[in-house]
Scaffold this active site. Sequence first.
Site, PDB file in Angstrom:
ATOM      1  N   ASP A 305       0.877  -1.161   0.000  1.00  0.00           N
ATOM      2  CA  ASP A 305       0.000   0.000   0.000  1.00  0.00           C
ATOM      3  C   ASP A 305       0.920   1.218   0.000  1.00  0.00           C
ATOM      4  OD1 ASP A 305      -2.069   1.753   0.058  1.00  0.00           O
ATOM      5  OD2 ASP A 305      -3.055   0.917   1.826  1.00  0.00           O
TER       6      ASP A 305
HETATM    7  C1  BGC Z   1      -4.860   3.450   0.111  1.00  0.00           C
HETATM    8  C2  BGC Z   1      -5.059   2.405  -0.969  1.00  0.00           C
HETATM    9  C3  BGC Z   1      -4.964   3.052  -2.322  1.00  0.00           C
HETATM   10  C4  BGC Z   1      -3.630   3.758  -2.438  1.00  0.00           C
HETATM   11  C5  BGC Z   1      -3.415   4.433  -3.772  1.00  0.00           C
HETATM   12  C6  BGC Z   1      -3.606   4.270  -0.119  1.00  0.00           C
HETATM   13  O1  BGC Z   1      -3.559   5.354   0.735  1.00  0.00           O
HETATM   14  O2  BGC Z   1      -4.833   2.841   1.366  1.00  0.00           O
HETATM   15  O3  BGC Z   1      -6.296   1.770  -0.801  1.00  0.00           O
HETATM   16  O4  BGC Z   1      -5.146   2.121  -3.336  1.00  0.00           O
HETATM   17  O5  BGC Z   1      -3.539   4.735  -1.420  1.00  0.00           O
HETATM   18  O6  BGC Z   1      -4.184   5.552  -3.904  1.00  0.00           O
END
Ligand code: BGC
Length: 819
Positions: A305
């Site tokens: 993530d």
């Molecule tokens: C989130 C993810 C997301 C990623 C990209 C993160 O902060 O937890 O779910 O896909 O950002 O935007």
Amino acid sequence: MKHFHKHLLLGALLLMLSSHWVNAQEPKLGEEPISKVISAMTLQQKAELVIGTGMHFEIPDSIKAKLPGGGENSPFFQAPDTTLGKAYNQMLDELQKIVPGAAGHTAMFPEFNISTMVLTDGPAGLRIQPKRKGTDQTYYCTAFPIATLLASTWDKDLVTKVGEAMGNEVLEYGSDVLLAPGMNIQRNPLCGRNFEYYSEDPFVTGQMAASMVKGIQSEGVGTSIKHFVANNQETNRLSVNTIVSERALREIYLEGFRIAVEEANPWTVMSSYNKVNGTYTSESGDLLTKILRDDWGFKGYVMTDWTGGSDVIAQMEAGNDLIQPGNPKQIHEIIDAVKSGKLDEKVLDRNIARILKVLMMTPDFKGFHHTDKPDLKAHAAITRKAATDGMILLKNNNSALPFAGNVKNVAAFGNTSYEMITGGTGSGDVNEAYTISLTDGLKNDGYITDASLKGTYESYIKDERAHQPKPKNILAAMMGVKMPVAEMNVTPELAKDMAAKTDVALITIGRNSGEGSDRSAGPGDFELTNTEKTMIKNVTDAYHAAGKKAIVILNIGGVIETASWRDIPDAILLAWQPGQESGNSIADVLSGKANPSGKLAVTFPMKYADVPSSDNFPGHAIKSDKPADNKADGSGFSFMRRVPWEVTYHDGIYVGYRYYDAFNVKPAYEFGYGLSYTTFEYSNLKLSSDKFDGQLTVTVDVKNTGKVAGQEAVQLYLSAPKGTIAKPVKELKDFGKTRSLKPGESQTLTFKLSPRSLASFHTDSSEWIADAGTYKVEIGASSRNIRLDDTFSLDKTLMVKKVTKALAPAAPVKEIKPN
Ligand code: BGC
């Protein structure tokens, strides 16, 4: 502007970047084996490939300055780096132009025919920038209903259809992987991202995610099931250590992911931010290699993530193949680690091979030219219909719904009648072209909403908004989200006035939440405010006095308290956050054009204190060796700072209905619950055998015994015999939904039980075991409305699957136990 084709871009880059251009002799991906391509890459190129190319989007300076770590220094917004050379930085610039608003990219290497992979959010639709500099063309995407609503449809085919439409937008807008579906367990109603997740139950979660993955991937683009694993809160998500037993992990938190991996082969998996039993998930070989690959056979690649974890070397070794969004410092760390012998280059090669294998499946790699013109109209029709199928009729006294034939004039109370909440905030938000308000939806279905009330609300909302503080949630603030304003006082006089002028009252209650913070248990969030309760009371009293009805519509993304006010109105429709067609979808249900067939995939408790995790959510601060860490306040603000924090899952496997059933706690609305405008009779339950012999088929007839057409979601629960470990009273093991049945019409539904359906996880031996004895099959309209039951037996205890011992907590976890 003409659309960008990534391979054209690749060609242009090849010409432009003389340093990368030199060697036309390099082996080309697609022509030569992957291993040959990898062996021709330099160490720097390898490191660049496993580290994403950073996150680039414009944010106002005023907000940048407030970010923890301070603007340019924050890990999200790195200043350009020169150490990797001009070519690298030119590539970064070019990547941003392909799909503006994408969340991340992989690096590209024209000399090897390695194009980029574009990664975009998120669960309720594609999130990209809707407008681009230098063109009038727009790039809006469809805001589909939130995942929680989709799970409430209990309709796998429908979810696949939604996935197809979503996947088509991914394809036609030139992206490669949708960072979806979100599939964490809704352990506690206050998790701010529950709307992105499906259910409190792992079986529903797994089935829905698998259906979604199949739909999206059928368009030839990829998915990233997330956030793997036990990311069940936003509070201090970057640092929280989740302490949880192996059994709860296997039976509750991992199970949905297992189903999605085994049944739908997602191209990628996104590891989560949190730690599990002391190790960041992205650094856990137990999780990413032993469980994901060895036990489940996952074949794709794992990405972090965004900024998750802390040690890229540990991540590489664990099998977290790609780091997102990535920064140059991490590239240097990898290079140095290989040079010093700390990281085996073979590990890097292994991870790159996984990334390249997926890259070769992308549309662009296969020569597809995207149009930037998906059929948004067709997708709007899909979202309008899907939303009605996941709305849940919680209450409907004296057939208050659908509207009677003489209903024409409607009064709409509540701010969100005029500003519907289509979905939650954060990366799960979608930039849609429009939102249909409740009043517009009613108008489209031929009703007249009271104009003076509309005027009153619109000017009230405008005034309130003028002095509304920015959302506390930093992401929502950054993205300019308009959070709902506090409700206006609805006096008995206003209610009486409206009751005289209109035929029926609608009262909308709205809630929004999202990534970056959890919800609160008090009034205005989990609970209703006094103003909201008074509104329901005053309006209902006035309409009842005039012989008319009052209906509450819940435009919410997660569970709220209902027990204290639900007796007041005539009907309650749980509309969730239904996507961009919100008003039309709700109006279709109110008018009876559509018969709501949603049922709860999450329990509504009587009060927050009844939730099994209420006294250990969202955990507590822990002492850190670093004095600076301990200065962090315990308020839960967690978006960027790594506050030493820990949460223990004392609830064990008793999450959701497993708890309410085993501990005899009466919920307000139980798991599986939902009414319809018609009634259904269940009959003719048949088991293929009274002995389990590797598989069992269960059939049941469902007949529409009411006056209008409708669909029914039917649930199969199984109670296992007593064995050596405690077991839930019953567990959902299959479900199905009828087609739309006309009055008098029947359909036979078929359910399947496999050895896995009978088994529980035994920690001592790391085995899934089905105990010998008598199993009870219960066919329910809900978890507490069992219509038919029967039994079968298993003669000999069955070892269903032995898995690798993994993710054990340092010490046994204290868990609640039913009497
Ligand atoms: C989130 C993810 C997301 C990623 C990209 C993160 O902060 O937890 O779910 O896909 O950002 O935007």
